[in-house]
Design an enzyme around this catalytic site. Structure first.
Site, mmCIF file in Angstrom:
data_model
loop_
_atom_site.group_PDB
_atom_site.id
_atom_site.type_symbol
_atom_site.label_atom_id
_atom_site.label_comp_id
_atom_site.label_asym_id
_atom_site.label_seq_id
_atom_site.Cartn_x
_atom_site.Cartn_y
_atom_site.Cartn_z
ATOM 1 N N ASN A 396 9.565 -4.863 144.433
ATOM 2 C CA ASN A 396 10.328 -4.603 145.650
ATOM 3 C C ASN A 396 10.090 -3.187 146.163
ATOM 4 O OD1 ASN A 396 12.175 -4.375 147.696
ATOM 5 N ND2 ASN A 396 13.863 -5.285 146.591
ATOM 6 N N ASP A 397 10.624 -2.209 145.489
ATOM 7 C CA ASP A 397 10.508 -0.835 145.983
ATOM 8 C C ASP A 397 9.059 -0.372 146.116
ATOM 9 O OD1 ASP A 397 13.223 -0.623 146.173
ATOM 10 O OD2 ASP A 397 13.471 0.241 144.177
ATOM 11 N N VAL A 398 8.196 -0.853 145.237
ATOM 12 C CA VAL A 398 6.811 -0.366 145.266
ATOM 13 C C VAL A 398 6.014 -0.933 146.442
ATOM 14 C CG1 VAL A 398 6.722 0.036 142.780
ATOM 15 C CG2 VAL A 398 5.923 -2.140 143.699
#
Lengths: 467, 107
Positions: A396-398
């Protein structure tokens, strides 16, 4: 065995350890490197046993056999998805061993060729070795609990940051008190047990306190940091025992862990300090979502299979969700099917994907994915623009494009530029925000299709859809 | 400059040089092998078993020797476990020799 012979043996062992690390520059030379490491360790142990040969060997051999059996059992049994836990557990053992050795030294310095009472210099070194060892031990135990997901059984192991008011102040005061007792230990006359034990106890508590506020996705930094600490603890004990092998091996490990921590911090665009202070993602969770209800396009595994089968090139982006679902074998199966259909398949790995450095690479290697299909972020980022389909599995964040927007909490974090590709498939279990507590605009793009469900189940369904 | 150099200073020299060596060697480790790097450094740092053996081998079998023996056991777990698990991982990174037609290839 003469002291000179012993030191020469230690020199050979040190060179072997350096070669062990050097071998890791390429997968092909790595196994040879590991053999060097084992040879070095064998030399070190044989030489040392020869030094104490006139003493009592029964206890030593018994302890070695028991330890070796446990180690061999653990190494055989552990699953690749549990690697982070195993590494954390092993760090804690090094820390505890350092503390126990320090206890033995305080108990009887003369058996280590030191005068009794100990010289001041030895005391200082012993103090450093002890508190670093103690922090490594208790910190690694907490890290182990967090990684093994024991948060339900015991709150300190919660993978969410555990924070309380005045936390940093408490840590600071404890650290100062610990240094104070360290000073008392330094100045005390013979057998300074009291200040030593108090100092050691505070170090154990500190180890717990500094790791609990650090959340799950920051684990790659924590585990590298503890890796580094375990090395420094060994080096510290080496100084106090005047043993050069311990100093050399300890510094190799210490600098290795420090470099890994640095690489991980850089991959999150966060300072080492901010990771250590912890609490990230706990506070801003709810506040940062945009507010307005946006719709996502969701599709079935069959839709995904259709899109991928008709693509020319596919990039798979694995994340922690892949490890949780143990989907690595299913993913390999999928790639295999696609390649058979003439699709180019590659994998893109973000440095902090998963819970420890290199986590995803090991999982894919376990599933027998050839390593030349697996690319690091910098090597593959420019290719997303020419890629037909990207499959994001539990990351997600990456892949969050907010990292390119000024003012967002993750601004400046290097990400995989998934948003540039023609079609994006995202597998997630739900719409929950990632670790940073941020919504992800990628999910709402017109060219994005969400496929909800457990990563393994979804990938298996896609494979069926390809037939 | 007269008299012998303090052994601690010599140790300091060794320490600083070893940190440099570690720094340069580790930067060359390929990111794909960062997990094996952690497990092998783990095994290497359990060279602390050397200190533990010295503690356990003390002439007087007292509390300190017991403490040392426990440390030997803990470090031995790491020595064996660390190298073995590294070996296991590195086997997985072995280049697969293009075996006889893999299943599915002819489909």
């Amino acid at each position: 065995m003469s002291a000179n012979m012993a030191v020469l043996g230690y020199l050979i062992a040190s060179v072997c350890f350096i070669l062990a690390l050097k071998g890791l520059s390429h997968p092909e030379s790595a196994r040879q490197g590991n053999t060097f490491g084992m040879v070095g360790m064998a030399i070190a142990i044989v030489v040392t046993v020869a030094i104490v040969a006139q003493g009592r060997l029964d206890l030593i051999l018994l302890a070695m056999v028991i330890g070796a059996a446990i180690g061999a059992y653990a190494a055989r049994r552990v699953e690749m998805t549990q690697m982070p836990e195993l590494v954390a557990a092993m760090h804690s053992l090094v820390g505890l061993a350092a503390v126990l050795i320090a206890v033995a030294v305080v108990n009887n310095p003369s058996s280590f060729n030191m005068s009794n009472p100990m010289p001041m210099g030895n005391k200082l070194e012993l103090f450093i070795g002890t508190f670093v060892g103690a922090i490594t031990f208790s910190g690694s135990v907490i890290a182990f609990g967090k990684l093994a997901g024991l948060g339900k059984q015991f709150r300190l192991f919660s993978s969410a940051p555990v924070v309380f008011p005045g936390q940093h102040m408490v840590n600071l005061i404890l650290a100062i008190v610990m240094l104070g007792f360290g000073g008392a230990f330094f100045l005390a006359p013979a057998q300074p047990w009291l200040p030593f034990l108090v100092m050691m106890t505070i170090a154990f508590v500190l180890g717990v306190l500094i790791i609990i506020p650090i959340g799950g996705a920051d684990m790659p930094v924590v585990i590298s940091m503890l890796n580094s600490y375990s090395g420094w603890a060994a080096a510290g004990i080496g100084f106090s025992l005047n043993n050069q092998l311990l100093i050399i091996a300890g510094s190799l490990v210490g600098s290795s862990g420090a470099i890994l921590s640095y690489i991980m911090c850089k991959a999150m665009n966060r300072s080492f300090f901010s990771v250590i202070l912890g609490g990230f993602g706990a506070a801003e969770g709810a506040a940062s979502t945009g507010g307005e209800e946006r719709t996502v396009r969701s599709g079935s595994a069959d839709d995904a299979a259709f899109l991928m089968a008709n693509a020319e090139s596919v990039i798979i982006v694995p994340g922690y969700g892949l490890a949780v679902a143990r989907a690595q074998h299913a993913v390999k199966e999928l790639a295999h099917k696609l390649i058979a259909k003439g699709v180019t398949v590659r994998y893109a790995i973000h440095p902090v994907a998963g819970r420890m450095p290199g986590h995803m690479n090991v999982l894919l290697a376990e599933a027998e994915v050839p390593y030349d299909q697996v690319l690091e972020m910098d090597d593959i980022n420019s290719d997303f623009g020419t890629t037909d389909v990207v499959l994001v599995l539990g990351a997600n964040d990456v892949v969050n494009p907010l990292a390119h927007e000024k003012g967002s909490p993750i601004y400046g974090m290097p990400i995989l530029d998934v948003a540039k590709s023609r079609t994006i498939l995202v597998n997630k279990r739900s719409m929950a925000a990632g670790y940073a507590g941020l919504d992800n605009p990628l999910f709402y793009m017109d060219k994005t299709m969400m496929v909800f469900g457990d990563a393994k189940k979804v990938v298996e369904d896609i494979v069926k859809g390809l037939d | 400059m007269t008299g012998a150099v303090d052994p601690t200073l010599i140790n300091l020299i060794i320490f600083v040089l070893a940190v440099f060596v570690g720094y340069h060697v580790v930067w060359n480790v390929t990111p794909a092998l960062h997990t094996p790097l952690m497990s092998v450094t783990n095994a290497i740092s359990s060279v602390i078993i050397v200190g533990a053996i010295l503690a356990a081998g003390a002439q007087t079998a007292d509390f300190g020797a017991i403490s040392g023996a426990v440390a030997v056991g803990l470090a031995a777990i790491n020595v064996v476990g660390g190298f073995m698990v590294t070996q296991r991982m590195l086997e997985m990174f072995k280049k697969k020799t293009p075996k006889a037609p893999r299943q599915g290839d002819q489909a």
